[in-house]
Design an enzyme around this catalytic site. Structure first.
Site, PDB file in Angstrom:
ATOM      1  N   HIS A  61      -8.642  -3.928  -6.978  1.00 34.65           N
ATOM      2  CA  HIS A  61      -7.363  -3.675  -6.298  1.00 34.65           C
ATOM      3  C   HIS A  61      -6.784  -4.927  -5.629  1.00 34.65           C
ATOM      4  CE1 HIS A  61      -7.424   0.553  -7.045  1.00 34.65           C
ATOM      5  NE2 HIS A  61      -8.488   0.781  -6.288  1.00 34.65           N
ATOM      6  N   ASP A  91     -12.672   2.632 -13.823  1.00 33.80           N
ATOM      7  CA  ASP A  91     -12.612   3.209 -12.485  1.00 33.80           C
ATOM      8  C   ASP A  91     -11.539   4.298 -12.464  1.00 33.80           C
ATOM      9  OD1 ASP A  91     -13.435   2.156  -9.407  1.00 33.80           O
ATOM     10  OD2 ASP A  91     -11.525   3.234  -9.510  1.00 33.80           O
TER      11      ASP A  91
END
Length: 304
Positions: A122, A159
């Site tokens: 992220h 993910d």
């Protein structure tokens, strides 16, 4: 050749506030998953700042370093924290991915798994978010391209959350195919099919909540594996988040450990089986242990 597993005690120094899902106890769950699998263990070396600068500007690196508290926590965004040991942990994660890439490219092993934290997918170019400080896997890809001179690499991110940071860091990188499968809608809100990268080398595969392993397999067979076959990567990097598991508290894709086993095996069909995987999410400890066991067992089998 055995699968290489890179880890380090410094990862325990990244301590998050009570109740935070990305907690130190995840490392014990990973170790539980690795128990009984024949692996060659190596310590993650300290990452070099020059490696971070392959993806992040010097001002951002300096800002993260300066934010590390002497005690307690510093908060970088709504859910991303720094403790006194967090910078070393993040740099060891960078060092681990670079060492894993070096070893696999050099032929010391065909497969490797970096059991580090904090996660990285992220972290955008100048923004820490979603528990992540530096784009670990993106940095590993850039090392393979720029240091080792590979011409084509691929990153697959399974993910449950979209790898917005990796996408941001790889957006203009025409030598890297980036594929992300993820639940949508869900944090961070990116990952639409229309997000294709500057060179059309980004493939986003949104999946519906509750869609389960059947939808996973259909989407990868229809979209991801053909893209990888066409790309012909020399090295495949994996952002291995295990939070799509049915027992994970943060999402709802309803995958099982067997789905990770199947997916890992199919991914090892590409890049001549040269696969470097790095831990991202996974927040139910029992599910994390079972998923890591399934994933690394396949890396061990295919790495022989």
């Amino acid at each position: 050749m055995q699968v290489l597993v890179f880890t380090h005690e410094a990862f325990r120094g990244h301590v998050t506030p009570p109740g935070h899902p990305e907690r130190v106890e995840r490392l014990a769950a990973v170790e539980q998953g690795l128990a009984g699998i024949p692996v060659e263990r190596r310590e993650c070396p300290p990452g070099e700042e020059a490696e971070v600068l392959r993806c992040h500007p010097s001002g951002y690196l300096a800002r993260v370093k300066a934010s590390v508290p002497r005690e307690g926590w510093a908060q970088l965004d709504g859910d991303t924290y720094l403790a006194p040991g967090s910078f070393e942990a993040a740099m060891r994660a960078v060092g681990g991915i670079c060492a894993a890439v070096d070893a696999v490219v050099a032929g010391e092993a065909k497969t490797a798994f970096v059991a580090g934290r904090p996660p990285g997918h992220h972290a955008e170019r100048e923004t820490a978010m979603g528990f992540c400080l530096f784009g670990t896997v993106a940095i590993g890809a850039k090392r393979a391209l720029d240091h080792h001179g590979l011409g084509r690499v691929a990153i697959v991110d399974f993910d449950v959350h979209h790898g917005n940071g990796t996408q941001d860091l790889m957006w203009d990188e025409g030598r890297c195919l980036f594929v992300s499968s993820h639940q949508m809608p869900l944090y961070p809100g990116t990952g639409r099919v229309e997000e294709r990268g500057a060179h059309g080398q980004v493939v986003n595969v949104p999946l519906r909540s509750g869609s389960g392993g059947r939808a996973l397999r259909e989407a990868y067979e229809r979209l991801v594996f053909p893209a990888l076959a066409e790309w012909k990567p020399e090295l495949l990097l994996v952002s291995a988040g295990f939070d799509a598991h049915a027992d994970d508290p943060l999402a709802g894709l309803e995958w099982q450990a067997e789905d990770y086993r199947w997916l890992t095996g199919r991914l090892c069909d590409f890049a001549g089986g040269r696969v470097v995987s790095s831990l991202e999410g996974g927040y139910d400890l029992e599910a994390l242990a079972a998923s890591v066991a399934a994933h690394v067992a396949v890396l061990e089998e295919r790495g022989r």
